[in-house]
Design a protein around this motif. Structure first.
Motif, PDB file in Angstrom:
ATOM      1  N   LEU A 107      38.000  30.918  50.271  1.00  0.00           N
ATOM      2  CA  LEU A 107      37.481  31.704  49.153  1.00  0.00           C
ATOM      3  C   LEU A 107      37.836  33.153  49.430  1.00  0.00           C
ATOM      4  O   LEU A 107      37.579  33.652  50.528  1.00  0.00           O
ATOM      5  CB  LEU A 107      35.963  31.536  49.054  1.00  0.00           C
ATOM      6  N   LYS A 108      38.448  33.808  48.445  1.00  0.00           N
ATOM      7  CA  LYS A 108      38.831  35.217  48.614  1.00  0.00           C
ATOM      8  C   LYS A 108      38.342  36.017  47.408  1.00  0.00           C
ATOM      9  O   LYS A 108      38.488  35.577  46.274  1.00  0.00           O
ATOM     10  CB  LYS A 108      40.353  35.342  48.697  1.00  0.00           C
ATOM     11  N   ASN A 109      37.765  37.168  47.692  1.00  0.00           N
ATOM     12  CA  ASN A 109      37.445  38.089  46.601  1.00  0.00           C
ATOM     13  C   ASN A 109      37.735  39.512  47.035  1.00  0.00           C
ATOM     14  O   ASN A 109      37.760  39.823  48.216  1.00  0.00           O
ATOM     15  CB  ASN A 109      36.003  37.922  46.113  1.00  0.00           C
ATOM     16  N   VAL A 110      37.981  40.361  46.050  1.00  0.00           N
ATOM     17  CA  VAL A 110      38.310  41.748  46.339  1.00  0.00           C
ATOM     18  C   VAL A 110      37.743  42.626  45.221  1.00  0.00           C
ATOM     19  O   VAL A 110      37.641  42.204  44.068  1.00  0.00           O
ATOM     20  CB  VAL A 110      39.849  41.942  46.469  1.00  0.00           C
ATOM     21  N   ASP A 111      37.359  43.824  45.592  1.00  0.00           N
ATOM     22  CA  ASP A 111      36.953  44.838  44.627  1.00  0.00           C
ATOM     23  C   ASP A 111      37.750  46.087  44.987  1.00  0.00           C
ATOM     24  O   ASP A 111      37.559  46.664  46.064  1.00  0.00           O
ATOM     25  CB  ASP A 111      35.451  45.105  44.728  1.00  0.00           C
ATOM     26  N   TRP A 112      38.679  46.476  44.112  1.00  0.00           N
ATOM     27  CA  TRP A 112      39.578  47.572  44.436  1.00  0.00           C
ATOM     28  C   TRP A 112      40.035  48.221  43.141  1.00  0.00           C
ATOM     29  O   TRP A 112      40.562  47.565  42.252  1.00  0.00           O
ATOM     30  CB  TRP A 112      40.755  47.045  45.222  1.00  0.00           C
ATOM     31  N   SER A 113      39.904  49.530  43.043  1.00  0.00           N
ATOM     32  CA  SER A 113      40.217  50.245  41.805  1.00  0.00           C
ATOM     33  C   SER A 113      41.710  50.216  41.462  1.00  0.00           C
ATOM     34  O   SER A 113      42.074  50.539  40.340  1.00  0.00           O
ATOM     35  CB  SER A 113      39.730  51.693  41.902  1.00  0.00           C
ATOM     36  N   TYR A 114      42.588  49.862  42.393  1.00  0.00           N
ATOM     37  CA  TYR A 114      44.017  49.815  42.094  1.00  0.00           C
ATOM     38  C   TYR A 114      44.443  48.492  41.460  1.00  0.00           C
ATOM     39  O   TYR A 114      45.601  48.321  41.110  1.00  0.00           O
ATOM     40  CB  TYR A 114      44.848  50.019  43.353  1.00  0.00           C
ATOM     41  N   LEU A 115      43.513  47.545  41.364  1.00  0.00           N
ATOM     42  CA  LEU A 115      43.839  46.244  40.787  1.00  0.00           C
ATOM     43  C   LEU A 115      43.300  46.165  39.363  1.00  0.00           C
ATOM     44  O   LEU A 115      42.620  47.071  38.892  1.00  0.00           O
ATOM     45  CB  LEU A 115      43.235  45.125  41.636  1.00  0.00           C
ATOM     46  N   VAL A 116      43.600  45.080  38.689  1.00  0.00           N
ATOM     47  CA  VAL A 116      43.060  44.868  37.350  1.00  0.00           C
ATOM     48  C   VAL A 116      41.553  45.046  37.399  1.00  0.00           C
ATOM     49  O   VAL A 116      40.934  44.930  38.463  1.00  0.00           O
ATOM     50  CB  VAL A 116      43.446  43.468  36.815  1.00  0.00           C
ATOM     51  N   ASP A 117      40.936  45.301  36.245  1.00  0.00           N
ATOM     52  CA  ASP A 117      39.510  45.637  36.217  1.00  0.00           C
ATOM     53  C   ASP A 117      38.623  44.653  36.969  1.00  0.00           C
ATOM     54  O   ASP A 117      37.741  45.062  37.699  1.00  0.00           O
ATOM     55  CB  ASP A 117      39.027  45.776  34.776  1.00  0.00           C
ATOM     56  N   GLU A 118      38.813  43.378  36.772  1.00  0.00           N
ATOM     57  CA  GLU A 118      37.995  42.396  37.467  1.00  0.00           C
ATOM     58  C   GLU A 118      38.882  41.316  38.070  1.00  0.00           C
ATOM     59  O   GLU A 118      39.093  40.274  37.453  1.00  0.00           O
ATOM     60  CB  GLU A 118      36.971  41.789  36.519  1.00  0.00           C
ATOM     61  N   PRO A 119      39.420  41.539  39.266  1.00  0.00           N
ATOM     62  CA  PRO A 119      40.246  40.494  39.878  1.00  0.00           C
ATOM     63  C   PRO A 119      39.405  39.228  40.072  1.00  0.00           C
ATOM     64  O   PRO A 119      38.228  39.319  40.399  1.00  0.00           O
ATOM     65  CB  PRO A 119      40.652  41.068  41.230  1.00  0.00           C
ATOM     66  N   PRO A 120      39.993  38.078  39.873  1.00  0.00           N
ATOM     67  CA  PRO A 120      39.222  36.842  39.990  1.00  0.00           C
ATOM     68  C   PRO A 120      38.860  36.528  41.438  1.00  0.00           C
ATOM     69  O   PRO A 120      39.522  36.987  42.371  1.00  0.00           O
ATOM     70  CB  PRO A 120      40.169  35.779  39.435  1.00  0.00           C
ATOM     71  N   PHE A 157      46.272  39.888  46.954  1.00  0.00           N
ATOM     72  CA  PHE A 157      45.681  40.458  45.747  1.00  0.00           C
ATOM     73  C   PHE A 157      46.532  41.618  45.234  1.00  0.00           C
ATOM     74  O   PHE A 157      46.706  41.783  44.041  1.00  0.00           O
ATOM     75  CB  PHE A 157      44.255  40.939  46.013  1.00  0.00           C
ATOM     76  N   LEU A 158      47.049  42.446  46.141  1.00  0.00           N
ATOM     77  CA  LEU A 158      47.873  43.577  45.736  1.00  0.00           C
ATOM     78  C   LEU A 158      49.124  43.096  45.003  1.00  0.00           C
ATOM     79  O   LEU A 158      49.489  43.622  43.958  1.00  0.00           O
ATOM     80  CB  LEU A 158      48.257  44.415  46.955  1.00  0.00           C
ATOM     81  N   GLU A 159      49.793  42.078  45.534  1.00  0.00           N
ATOM     82  CA  GLU A 159      51.001  41.558  44.891  1.00  0.00           C
ATOM     83  C   GLU A 159      50.679  40.881  43.555  1.00  0.00           C
ATOM     84  O   GLU A 159      51.481  40.899  42.630  1.00  0.00           O
ATOM     85  CB  GLU A 159      51.689  40.546  45.811  1.00  0.00           C
ATOM     86  N   SER A 160      49.506  40.285  43.452  1.00  0.00           N
ATOM     87  CA  SER A 160      49.152  39.519  42.261  1.00  0.00           C
ATOM     88  C   SER A 160      48.559  40.350  41.130  1.00  0.00           C
ATOM     89  O   SER A 160      48.828  40.086  39.969  1.00  0.00           O
ATOM     90  CB  SER A 160      48.140  38.429  42.635  1.00  0.00           C
ATOM     91  N   TYR A 201      46.481  31.720  41.866  1.00  0.00           N
ATOM     92  CA  TYR A 201      47.250  32.683  41.071  1.00  0.00           C
ATOM     93  C   TYR A 201      48.420  31.999  40.377  1.00  0.00           C
ATOM     94  O   TYR A 201      48.747  32.302  39.238  1.00  0.00           O
ATOM     95  CB  TYR A 201      47.754  33.818  41.970  1.00  0.00           C
ATOM     96  N   LEU A 202      49.052  31.054  41.057  1.00  0.00           N
ATOM     97  CA  LEU A 202      50.174  30.314  40.475  1.00  0.00           C
ATOM     98  C   LEU A 202      49.714  29.078  39.701  1.00  0.00           C
ATOM     99  O   LEU A 202      50.495  28.491  38.963  1.00  0.00           O
ATOM    100  CB  LEU A 202      51.141  29.882  41.589  1.00  0.00           C
ATOM    101  N   GLU A 203      48.464  28.669  39.916  1.00  0.00           N
ATOM    102  CA  GLU A 203      47.867  27.486  39.284  1.00  0.00           C
ATOM    103  C   GLU A 203      48.712  26.229  39.523  1.00  0.00           C
ATOM    104  O   GLU A 203      48.955  25.441  38.616  1.00  0.00           O
ATOM    105  CB  GLU A 203      47.646  27.705  37.786  1.00  0.00           C
TER     106      GLU A 203
END
Length: 176
Positions: A84-97, A164-167, A129-131
């Motif tokens: 399980l991975k989660n991230v909160d970072w202002s450089y990514l989309v508003d709400e990364p999954p 997350f950065l690449e995605s 990310y690739l589903e």
């Protein structure tokens, strides 16, 4: 980004269990940082950001050694993994999954006499990310002509899940 300052806190904890036939591992990692450019042009931002990333990783492996037929020594590993991975970072989309990764793998090391081992293995990863599922087969032969020497021939494919950065990068660029 040039001359970028980062202050980071990194922590992790792991628990493992090992028995004759079952190995299990649970791992948690957290990264929390503050970063920004050391300087910026007047009227421009220094791109401050406070990223946080958490991951939980679990794996269970069944291990069995046996002979079949009698001349072959098998060392089989079969396992399942979850991350399980989660991230909160202002450089990514508003709400990364929150991402749920899965994996299954199998390996058999087949000993033929004292000088030859054939290793066949495969892994399949589910990448959210690739589903889709990504297979990674591998094989090798190890020949030991003398004590302390080994010749290995191998073929494989490899896969690395996008970060997350690449995605999910969504960085606003100031043009004025």
């Amino acid at each position: 980004f040039n001359d970028y300052g980062v202050q980071a806190d990194n922590s992790d904890i792991s628990v493992a269990y090992k028995s004759e036939n079952i190995n299990a591992r649970l791992y948690y990692a957290r990264l929390a940082t503050h970063a920004e450019a050391n300087s910026a042009y007047r009227g421009h931002t220094s791109f401050p950001t406070d990223p946080e990333q958490n991951s939980v990783d679990g794996e269970v492996v069944f291990v069995k050694q046996f002979r079949w037929p009698e001349v072959l020594k098998h060392d089989v590993h079969v396992g399942l993994g979850y991350r399980l991975k989660n991230v909160d970072w202002s450089y990514l989309v508003d709400e990364p999954p929150i991402e749920h990764h899965g994996a299954a793998f199998l390996q058999d090391s087949i000993g033929i006499g004292d000088s030859l081992t054939i290793v066949a293995s495969g892994r399949v990863d589910y990448v959210p990310y690739l589903e889709r599922l990504i297979p990674s087969p591998r094989g090798s032969a190890i020949f030991r002509p003398a004590e302390g020497q080994a010749i290995r021939v191998s073929a494989s494919t490899a896969f690395r899940a996008p970060t997350f950065l690449e995605s999910y990068l969504e960085l606003p660029i100031q043009l004025q």
